[in-house]
Design a protein around this motif. Sequence first.
Motif, PDB file in Angstrom:
ATOM      1  N   ASP A  53      49.923 132.154  98.592  1.00  0.00           N
ATOM      2  CA  ASP A  53      49.812 132.070  97.126  1.00  0.00           C
ATOM      3  C   ASP A  53      49.577 133.441  96.486  1.00  0.00           C
ATOM      4  OD1 ASP A  53      50.076 129.400  97.468  1.00  0.00           O
ATOM      5  OD2 ASP A  53      47.970 128.898  97.069  1.00  0.00           O
ATOM      6  N   LEU A  54      49.152 134.414  97.290  1.00  0.00           N
ATOM      7  CA  LEU A  54      48.819 135.742  96.749  1.00  0.00           C
ATOM      8  C   LEU A  54      49.911 136.775  97.035  1.00  0.00           C
ATOM      9  CD1 LEU A  54      45.065 135.767  97.868  1.00  0.00           C
ATOM     10  CD2 LEU A  54      45.955 135.270  95.584  1.00  0.00           C
ATOM     11  N   LYS A  55      51.049 136.275  97.539  1.00  0.00           N
ATOM     12  CA  LYS A  55      52.121 137.160  97.994  1.00  0.00           C
ATOM     13  C   LYS A  55      52.551 138.189  96.943  1.00  0.00           C
ATOM     14  CE  LYS A  55      55.500 136.587 101.530  1.00  0.00           C
ATOM     15  NZ  LYS A  55      55.870 135.600 102.513  1.00  0.00           N
ATOM     16  N   LEU A  58      49.450 142.934  94.147  1.00  0.00           N
ATOM     17  CA  LEU A  58      49.560 144.298  94.661  1.00  0.00           C
ATOM     18  C   LEU A  58      48.690 144.515  95.892  1.00  0.00           C
ATOM     19  CD1 LEU A  58      49.597 146.471  91.402  1.00  0.00           C
ATOM     20  CD2 LEU A  58      51.447 146.198  93.085  1.00  0.00           C
ATOM     21  N   PHE A  59      47.563 143.793  95.965  1.00  0.00           N
ATOM     22  CA  PHE A  59      46.645 144.004  97.090  1.00  0.00           C
ATOM     23  C   PHE A  59      47.053 143.236  98.347  1.00  0.00           C
ATOM     24  CE2 PHE A  59      44.648 140.578  94.508  1.00  0.00           C
ATOM     25  CZ  PHE A  59      44.585 139.560  95.462  1.00  0.00           C
ATOM     26  N   PHE A  60      48.130 142.444  98.273  1.00  0.00           N
ATOM     27  CA  PHE A  60      48.519 141.577  99.398  1.00  0.00           C
ATOM     28  C   PHE A  60      48.690 142.321 100.734  1.00  0.00           C
ATOM     29  CE2 PHE A  60      51.626 139.028 101.859  1.00  0.00           C
ATOM     30  CZ  PHE A  60      50.942 137.832 101.948  1.00  0.00           C
ATOM     31  N   ALA A  86      30.621 124.608  99.796  1.00  0.00           N
ATOM     32  CA  ALA A  86      30.813 125.840 100.570  1.00  0.00           C
ATOM     33  C   ALA A  86      31.213 126.989  99.657  1.00  0.00           C
ATOM     34  CB  ALA A  86      31.868 125.632 101.658  1.00  0.00           C
ATOM     35  N   ARG A  87      32.039 126.708  98.660  1.00  0.00           N
ATOM     36  CA  ARG A  87      32.429 127.753  97.704  1.00  0.00           C
ATOM     37  C   ARG A  87      31.198 128.280  96.961  1.00  0.00           C
ATOM     38  NH1 ARG A  87      37.738 129.895  97.593  1.00  0.00           N
ATOM     39  NH2 ARG A  87      37.433 130.225  95.364  1.00  0.00           N
ATOM     40  N   LYS A  88      30.273 127.359  96.648  1.00  0.00           N
ATOM     41  CA  LYS A  88      29.042 127.797  95.975  1.00  0.00           C
ATOM     42  C   LYS A  88      28.186 128.644  96.905  1.00  0.00           C
ATOM     43  CE  LYS A  88      28.281 124.336  92.428  1.00  0.00           C
ATOM     44  NZ  LYS A  88      27.503 123.154  92.036  1.00  0.00           N
ATOM     45  N   ALA A  92      31.084 134.131  94.278  1.00  0.00           N
ATOM     46  CA  ALA A  92      32.298 134.581  93.595  1.00  0.00           C
ATOM     47  C   ALA A  92      33.128 135.531  94.461  1.00  0.00           C
ATOM     48  CB  ALA A  92      31.919 135.271  92.290  1.00  0.00           C
ATOM     49  N   THR A  93      34.432 135.557  94.185  1.00  0.00           N
ATOM     50  CA  THR A  93      35.371 136.402  94.939  1.00  0.00           C
ATOM     51  C   THR A  93      34.946 137.872  94.928  1.00  0.00           C
ATOM     52  OG1 THR A  93      37.177 134.891  94.373  1.00  0.00           O
ATOM     53  CG2 THR A  93      37.795 137.116  95.086  1.00  0.00           C
ATOM     54  N   TYR A  94      34.538 138.349  93.728  1.00  0.00           N
ATOM     55  CA  TYR A  94      34.126 139.760  93.606  1.00  0.00           C
ATOM     56  C   TYR A  94      32.625 139.836  93.899  1.00  0.00           C
ATOM     57  CZ  TYR A  94      38.577 139.671  91.206  1.00  0.00           C
ATOM     58  OH  TYR A  94      39.895 139.468  90.916  1.00  0.00           O
ATOM     59  N   PRO A  95      32.257 140.482  95.009  1.00  0.00           N
ATOM     60  CA  PRO A  95      30.855 140.466  95.450  1.00  0.00           C
ATOM     61  C   PRO A  95      29.863 140.947  94.396  1.00  0.00           C
ATOM     62  CG  PRO A  95      32.238 141.260  97.204  1.00  0.00           C
ATOM     63  CD  PRO A  95      33.131 141.142  96.000  1.00  0.00           C
ATOM     64  N   ARG A 113      36.448 143.305 101.489  1.00  0.00           N
ATOM     65  CA  ARG A 113      35.516 143.008 102.583  1.00  0.00           C
ATOM     66  C   ARG A 113      34.424 142.064 102.072  1.00  0.00           C
ATOM     67  NH1 ARG A 113      36.631 148.531 103.196  1.00  0.00           N
ATOM     68  NH2 ARG A 113      37.853 148.952 105.063  1.00  0.00           N
ATOM     69  N   ASN A 114      34.867 140.877 101.641  1.00  0.00           N
ATOM     70  CA  ASN A 114      33.881 139.951 101.074  1.00  0.00           C
ATOM     71  C   ASN A 114      33.422 138.902 102.095  1.00  0.00           C
ATOM     72  OD1 ASN A 114      36.079 138.288 101.036  1.00  0.00           O
ATOM     73  ND2 ASN A 114      36.203 138.090  98.816  1.00  0.00           N
ATOM     74  N   VAL A 115      33.530 139.260 103.363  1.00  0.00           N
ATOM     75  CA  VAL A 115      32.834 138.614 104.484  1.00  0.00           C
ATOM     76  C   VAL A 115      33.355 137.251 104.933  1.00  0.00           C
ATOM     77  CG1 VAL A 115      30.562 137.835 105.348  1.00  0.00           C
ATOM     78  CG2 VAL A 115      30.698 139.863 103.936  1.00  0.00           C
TER      79      VAL A 115
HETATM   80  P1  DAT Z   1      38.637 133.702  97.392  1.00  0.00           P
HETATM   81  O1  DAT Z   1      38.529 134.354  98.744  1.00  0.00           O
HETATM   82  O2  DAT Z   1      37.327 133.785  96.625  1.00  0.00           O
HETATM   83  O3  DAT Z   1      39.196 132.310  97.443  1.00  0.00           O
HETATM   84  P2  DAT Z   1      41.254 134.540  96.426  1.00  0.00           P
HETATM   85  O4  DAT Z   1      41.794 133.357  97.152  1.00  0.00           O
HETATM   86  O5  DAT Z   1      41.626 134.701  94.991  1.00  0.00           O
HETATM   87  O6  DAT Z   1      39.648 134.592  96.510  1.00  0.00           O
HETATM   88  O7  DAT Z   1      41.689 135.887  97.170  1.00  0.00           O
HETATM   89  C1  DAT Z   1      41.691 135.937  98.580  1.00  0.00           C
HETATM   90  C2  DAT Z   1      41.112 137.264  99.024  1.00  0.00           C
HETATM   91  O8  DAT Z   1      41.928 138.339  98.568  1.00  0.00           O
HETATM   92  C3  DAT Z   1      39.721 137.563  98.467  1.00  0.00           C
HETATM   93  O9  DAT Z   1      38.708 136.924  99.194  1.00  0.00           O
HETATM   94  C4  DAT Z   1      39.683 139.048  98.565  1.00  0.00           C
HETATM   95  C5  DAT Z   1      41.110 139.466  98.269  1.00  0.00           C
HETATM   96  N1  DAT Z   1      41.251 139.803  96.842  1.00  0.00           N
HETATM   97  C6  DAT Z   1      41.248 138.940  95.793  1.00  0.00           C
HETATM   98  N2  DAT Z   1      41.369 139.590  94.630  1.00  0.00           N
HETATM   99  C7  DAT Z   1      41.449 140.913  94.947  1.00  0.00           C
HETATM  100  C8  DAT Z   1      41.574 142.117  94.198  1.00  0.00           C
HETATM  101  N3  DAT Z   1      41.683 142.117  92.866  1.00  0.00           N
HETATM  102  N4  DAT Z   1      41.603 143.299  94.881  1.00  0.00           N
HETATM  103  C9  DAT Z   1      41.514 143.330  96.222  1.00  0.00           C
HETATM  104  N5  DAT Z   1      41.393 142.228  96.993  1.00  0.00           N
HETATM  105  C10 DAT Z   1      41.367 141.040  96.363  1.00  0.00           C
END
Ligand code: DAT
Length: 151
Positions: A53-55, A58-60, A86-88, A92-95, A113-115
Amino acid sequence: EQVDQTYIMVKPDGVQRGLVGEIISRFEKKGFKLTGLKLFECSKELVEEHYKDLKQKLFFPKLIDYITSGPVMCMAWEGVGVVASARKLIGATYPLQAEPGTIRGDLAVQTRRNVVHGSDNPENGKHEIGKASYAILRTCQWNPTSWADYI
Ligand code: DAT
Ligand code: MG
């Protein structure tokens, strides 16, 4: 009360920093049930499919490089409302936005590196465990044994 399954994955930084026990402990203490566990080095293909879904992001490419940079701990967890809960627990995605008390809030500063990963809905939970199970883990069925059975 719906029993769900979620796919939790300790990412390479979590494994390297020795946080596997800490993370397992948080889910155990909350009251969820561990039904599958395996340390695994993901192929690029598997990670690309996991994050498909994140393909377009830019960070993919960096995300894929990072997840394949070392072993991850793959886990299946089961329980009532486990996916949302578990999500709670993860936060949040951004530490830097994750609340203290959450895994990311307590243990991470960098977004990549959000573990830890956690499925975002019950359907994905089943899907991700299913996808993982042929390659990485076999789930098992068990019920907590009462103390009386040990005596
Ligand atoms: P989550 O892991 O909280 O479900 P996500 O599915 O939107 O978040 O993204 C998957 C992972 O991709 C996320 O844990 C870390 C990375 N990521 C997300 N957004 C990012 C960004 N803006 N810059 C760098 N990495 C990112
Ligand atoms: Mg996600």
